[in-house]
Design a protein around this motif. Structure first.
Motif, PDB file in Angstrom:
ATOM      1  N   GLY A 142     -29.887  92.302  27.165  1.00  0.00           N
ATOM      2  CA  GLY A 142     -29.255  93.142  26.152  1.00  0.00           C
ATOM      3  C   GLY A 142     -29.956  94.471  25.978  1.00  0.00           C
ATOM      4  O   GLY A 142     -29.310  95.510  25.775  1.00  0.00           O
ATOM      5  N   VAL A 143     -31.276  94.458  26.077  1.00  0.00           N
ATOM      6  CA  VAL A 143     -32.040  95.704  25.987  1.00  0.00           C
ATOM      7  C   VAL A 143     -31.731  96.584  27.201  1.00  0.00           C
ATOM      8  O   VAL A 143     -31.499  97.786  27.071  1.00  0.00           O
ATOM      9  CB  VAL A 143     -33.555  95.410  25.874  1.00  0.00           C
ATOM     10  CG1 VAL A 143     -34.388  96.679  26.008  1.00  0.00           C
ATOM     11  CG2 VAL A 143     -33.854  94.715  24.546  1.00  0.00           C
ATOM     12  N   GLU A 144     -31.712  95.972  28.383  1.00  0.00           N
ATOM     13  CA  GLU A 144     -31.411  96.729  29.608  1.00  0.00           C
ATOM     14  C   GLU A 144     -30.016  97.336  29.581  1.00  0.00           C
ATOM     15  O   GLU A 144     -29.800  98.437  30.078  1.00  0.00           O
ATOM     16  CB  GLU A 144     -31.503  95.812  30.837  1.00  0.00           C
ATOM     17  CG  GLU A 144     -32.883  95.358  31.182  1.00  0.00           C
ATOM     18  CD  GLU A 144     -32.907  94.326  32.288  1.00  0.00           C
ATOM     19  OE1 GLU A 144     -33.946  94.219  32.951  1.00  0.00           O
ATOM     20  OE2 GLU A 144     -31.885  93.615  32.512  1.00  0.00           O
ATOM     21  N   ARG A 145     -29.061  96.619  29.003  1.00  0.00           N
ATOM     22  CA  ARG A 145     -27.657  97.058  28.991  1.00  0.00           C
ATOM     23  C   ARG A 145     -27.310  97.887  27.751  1.00  0.00           C
ATOM     24  O   ARG A 145     -26.149  98.197  27.532  1.00  0.00           O
ATOM     25  CB  ARG A 145     -26.729  95.852  29.074  1.00  0.00           C
ATOM     26  CG  ARG A 145     -26.965  94.943  30.254  1.00  0.00           C
ATOM     27  CD  ARG A 145     -26.666  95.599  31.556  1.00  0.00           C
ATOM     28  NE  ARG A 145     -26.930  94.648  32.650  1.00  0.00           N
ATOM     29  CZ  ARG A 145     -26.937  94.980  33.905  1.00  0.00           C
ATOM     30  NH1 ARG A 145     -26.696  96.209  34.271  1.00  0.00           N
ATOM     31  NH2 ARG A 145     -27.191  94.092  34.827  1.00  0.00           N
ATOM     32  N   ASP A 146     -28.314  98.205  26.930  1.00  0.00           N
ATOM     33  CA  ASP A 146     -28.116  98.970  25.699  1.00  0.00           C
ATOM     34  C   ASP A 146     -27.193  98.278  24.704  1.00  0.00           C
ATOM     35  O   ASP A 146     -26.474  98.918  23.960  1.00  0.00           O
ATOM     36  CB  ASP A 146     -27.599 100.387  26.003  1.00  0.00           C
ATOM     37  CG  ASP A 146     -28.633 101.245  26.696  1.00  0.00           C
ATOM     38  OD1 ASP A 146     -29.831 101.098  26.371  1.00  0.00           O
ATOM     39  OD2 ASP A 146     -28.247 102.053  27.558  1.00  0.00           O
ATOM     40  N   TRP A 147     -27.214  96.950  24.693  1.00  0.00           N
ATOM     41  CA  TRP A 147     -26.439  96.213  23.709  1.00  0.00           C
ATOM     42  C   TRP A 147     -27.175  96.197  22.373  1.00  0.00           C
ATOM     43  O   TRP A 147     -26.551  96.088  21.321  1.00  0.00           O
ATOM     44  CB  TRP A 147     -26.181  94.783  24.166  1.00  0.00           C
ATOM     45  CG  TRP A 147     -25.332  94.681  25.414  1.00  0.00           C
ATOM     46  CD1 TRP A 147     -24.493  95.634  25.929  1.00  0.00           C
ATOM     47  CD2 TRP A 147     -25.262  93.572  26.303  1.00  0.00           C
ATOM     48  NE1 TRP A 147     -23.901  95.171  27.079  1.00  0.00           N
ATOM     49  CE2 TRP A 147     -24.356  93.904  27.336  1.00  0.00           C
ATOM     50  CE3 TRP A 147     -25.880  92.329  26.334  1.00  0.00           C
ATOM     51  CZ2 TRP A 147     -24.051  93.038  28.374  1.00  0.00           C
ATOM     52  CZ3 TRP A 147     -25.572  91.465  27.364  1.00  0.00           C
ATOM     53  CH2 TRP A 147     -24.667  91.816  28.369  1.00  0.00           C
ATOM     54  N   TRP A 148     -28.507  96.251  22.423  1.00  0.00           N
ATOM     55  CA  TRP A 148     -29.346  96.307  21.228  1.00  0.00           C
ATOM     56  C   TRP A 148     -30.666  96.951  21.603  1.00  0.00           C
ATOM     57  O   TRP A 148     -30.975  97.134  22.775  1.00  0.00           O
ATOM     58  CB  TRP A 148     -29.567  94.931  20.604  1.00  0.00           C
ATOM     59  CG  TRP A 148     -29.890  93.843  21.588  1.00  0.00           C
ATOM     60  CD1 TRP A 148     -31.069  93.670  22.258  1.00  0.00           C
ATOM     61  CD2 TRP A 148     -29.027  92.794  22.027  1.00  0.00           C
ATOM     62  NE1 TRP A 148     -30.995  92.571  23.077  1.00  0.00           N
ATOM     63  CE2 TRP A 148     -29.746  92.013  22.951  1.00  0.00           C
ATOM     64  CE3 TRP A 148     -27.721  92.421  21.716  1.00  0.00           C
ATOM     65  CZ2 TRP A 148     -29.202  90.885  23.571  1.00  0.00           C
ATOM     66  CZ3 TRP A 148     -27.200  91.305  22.338  1.00  0.00           C
ATOM     67  CH2 TRP A 148     -27.920  90.563  23.247  1.00  0.00           C
ATOM     68  N   ASP A 149     -31.432  97.316  20.570  1.00  0.00           N
ATOM     69  CA  ASP A 149     -32.722  97.954  20.791  1.00  0.00           C
ATOM     70  C   ASP A 149     -33.772  96.920  21.169  1.00  0.00           C
ATOM     71  O   ASP A 149     -33.746  95.788  20.698  1.00  0.00           O
ATOM     72  CB  ASP A 149     -33.190  98.685  19.534  1.00  0.00           C
ATOM     73  CG  ASP A 149     -32.333  99.893  19.212  1.00  0.00           C
ATOM     74  OD1 ASP A 149     -31.755 100.472  20.160  1.00  0.00           O
ATOM     75  OD2 ASP A 149     -32.235 100.255  18.028  1.00  0.00           O
ATOM     76  N   GLY A 150     -34.703  97.365  21.993  1.00  0.00           N
ATOM     77  CA  GLY A 150     -35.826  96.521  22.375  1.00  0.00           C
ATOM     78  C   GLY A 150     -37.080  96.952  21.659  1.00  0.00           C
ATOM     79  O   GLY A 150     -37.050  97.834  20.789  1.00  0.00           O
ATOM     80  N   PRO A 151     -38.194  96.359  22.009  1.00  0.00           N
ATOM     81  CA  PRO A 151     -39.461  96.744  21.389  1.00  0.00           C
ATOM     82  C   PRO A 151     -39.792  98.198  21.711  1.00  0.00           C
ATOM     83  O   PRO A 151     -39.622  98.638  22.848  1.00  0.00           O
ATOM     84  CB  PRO A 151     -40.490  95.807  22.020  1.00  0.00           C
ATOM     85  CG  PRO A 151     -39.752  94.874  22.888  1.00  0.00           C
ATOM     86  CD  PRO A 151     -38.353  95.316  23.005  1.00  0.00           C
ATOM     87  N   THR A 152     -40.255  98.930  20.733  1.00  0.00           N
ATOM     88  CA  THR A 152     -40.563 100.345  20.960  1.00  0.00           C
ATOM     89  C   THR A 152     -41.726 100.521  21.926  1.00  0.00           C
ATOM     90  O   THR A 152     -41.857 101.563  22.550  1.00  0.00           O
ATOM     91  CB  THR A 152     -40.889 101.065  19.642  1.00  0.00           C
ATOM     92  OG1 THR A 152     -41.972 100.393  18.998  1.00  0.00           O
ATOM     93  CG2 THR A 152     -39.673 101.099  18.735  1.00  0.00           C
ATOM     94  N   SER A 153     -42.547  99.493  22.076  1.00  0.00           N
ATOM     95  CA  SER A 153     -43.703  99.596  22.969  1.00  0.00           C
ATOM     96  C   SER A 153     -43.313  99.696  24.439  1.00  0.00           C
ATOM     97  O   SER A 153     -44.104 100.171  25.242  1.00  0.00           O
ATOM     98  CB  SER A 153     -44.624  98.399  22.771  1.00  0.00           C
ATOM     99  OG  SER A 153     -43.931  97.197  23.070  1.00  0.00           O
ATOM    100  N   CYS A 154     -42.090  99.274  24.783  1.00  0.00           N
ATOM    101  CA  CYS A 154     -41.723  99.330  26.200  1.00  0.00           C
ATOM    102  C   CYS A 154     -40.283  99.767  26.443  1.00  0.00           C
ATOM    103  O   CYS A 154     -39.788  99.627  27.555  1.00  0.00           O
ATOM    104  CB  CYS A 154     -41.984  97.991  26.880  1.00  0.00           C
ATOM    105  SG  CYS A 154     -40.892  96.642  26.390  1.00  0.00           S
ATOM    106  N   SER A 155     -39.614 100.278  25.428  1.00  0.00           N
ATOM    107  CA  SER A 155     -38.238 100.690  25.654  1.00  0.00           C
ATOM    108  C   SER A 155     -37.984 102.149  25.293  1.00  0.00           C
ATOM    109  O   SER A 155     -36.840 102.575  25.182  1.00  0.00           O
ATOM    110  CB  SER A 155     -37.267  99.787  24.888  1.00  0.00           C
ATOM    111  OG  SER A 155     -37.519  99.826  23.515  1.00  0.00           O
ATOM    112  N   GLY A 156     -39.033 102.917  25.132  1.00  0.00           N
ATOM    113  CA  GLY A 156     -38.865 104.349  24.936  1.00  0.00           C
ATOM    114  C   GLY A 156     -38.473 104.764  23.545  1.00  0.00           C
ATOM    115  O   GLY A 156     -38.137 105.916  23.329  1.00  0.00           O
ATOM    116  N   GLY A 157     -38.519 103.874  22.595  1.00  0.00           N
ATOM    117  CA  GLY A 157     -38.121 104.234  21.248  1.00  0.00           C
ATOM    118  C   GLY A 157     -39.251 104.765  20.389  1.00  0.00           C
ATOM    119  O   GLY A 157     -39.050 105.094  19.237  1.00  0.00           O
ATOM    120  N   GLY A 158     -40.438 104.854  20.947  1.00  0.00           N
ATOM    121  CA  GLY A 158     -41.587 105.312  20.181  1.00  0.00           C
ATOM    122  C   GLY A 158     -41.577 106.810  19.967  1.00  0.00           C
ATOM    123  O   GLY A 158     -40.887 107.560  20.643  1.00  0.00           O
ATOM    124  N   SER A 159     -42.371 107.272  19.043  1.00  0.00           N
ATOM    125  CA  SER A 159     -42.458 108.687  18.716  1.00  0.00           C
ATOM    126  C   SER A 159     -43.461 109.381  19.615  1.00  0.00           C
ATOM    127  O   SER A 159     -44.490 108.816  19.992  1.00  0.00           O
ATOM    128  CB  SER A 159     -42.880 108.841  17.255  1.00  0.00           C
ATOM    129  OG  SER A 159     -43.146 110.191  16.969  1.00  0.00           O
TER     130      SER A 159
END
Length: 158
Positions: free
Chosen positions: A80-97
């Motif tokens: 789901g994280v790979e397919r952008d169905w939902w957010d993954g952990p910010t530590s490894c999915s680019g969501g960090g600041s």
């Protein structure tokens, strides 16, 4: 089919999936954090299989089913994280600041390589490695459950 054969097949399946993961890693596909998370329940399932082959009963195969179900669930979440169905952990999915990082920090190449969890690095038949782990681990869970059911049937008295 016997309980021990089903336990052996389930444990061997986890061993095979781990061997495949390490083979891909050796071929130049480094694992992301969630890929590593998916490996731990397989290690547990192998240990459970070894114990279950030594000791009878249904408890260990039931625990093996939980281990297989756990890695399958992590695989579904990772998919789901790979397919952008939902957010993954910010530590490894680019969501960090990036706040507080300088241009030099952003361009530095001498740090640890972070493998992103939200990127598919390899796929076969439109399924990523995480997806394949989920599908195959659900199959292993069914094998473990079969071992539980066989053990239940053999413990009945006439």
């Amino acid at each position: 089919m016997t309980r021990n054969l089903m336990v052996f097949l389930a444990g061997a399946g986890s061993f095979g999936l781990l061997a495949g993961a390490y083979l891909f890693q050796a071929l130049g596909y480094p694992p992301c954090a969630m890929c590593l998370w998916q490996r731990w329940p397989h290690f547990a399932a192998i240990a459970i299989a070894l114990l279950a082959l030594r000791f009878g009963g249904r408890a260990l195969p039931a625990l093996g089913a939980v281990a297989a179900g756990t890695t399958a669930a992590i695989g579904v979440f990772h998919t789901g994280v790979e397919r952008d169905w939902w957010d993954g952990p910010t530590s490894c999915s680019g969501g960090g600041s990036l706040q507080g990082l300088s241009g030099a920090d952003l361009l530095a190449i001498d740090g640890p390589r972070v493998v992103m969890c939200d990127q598919v690095t390899w796929e076969f038949l439109a399924l990523s490695m995480a997806s394949w782990n989920a599908v195959l681990s659900f199959g292993l869970m069914a094998i473990w459950i079969s071992a539980v059911m066989i053990a239940k049937g053999s413990s009945r008295t006439a």
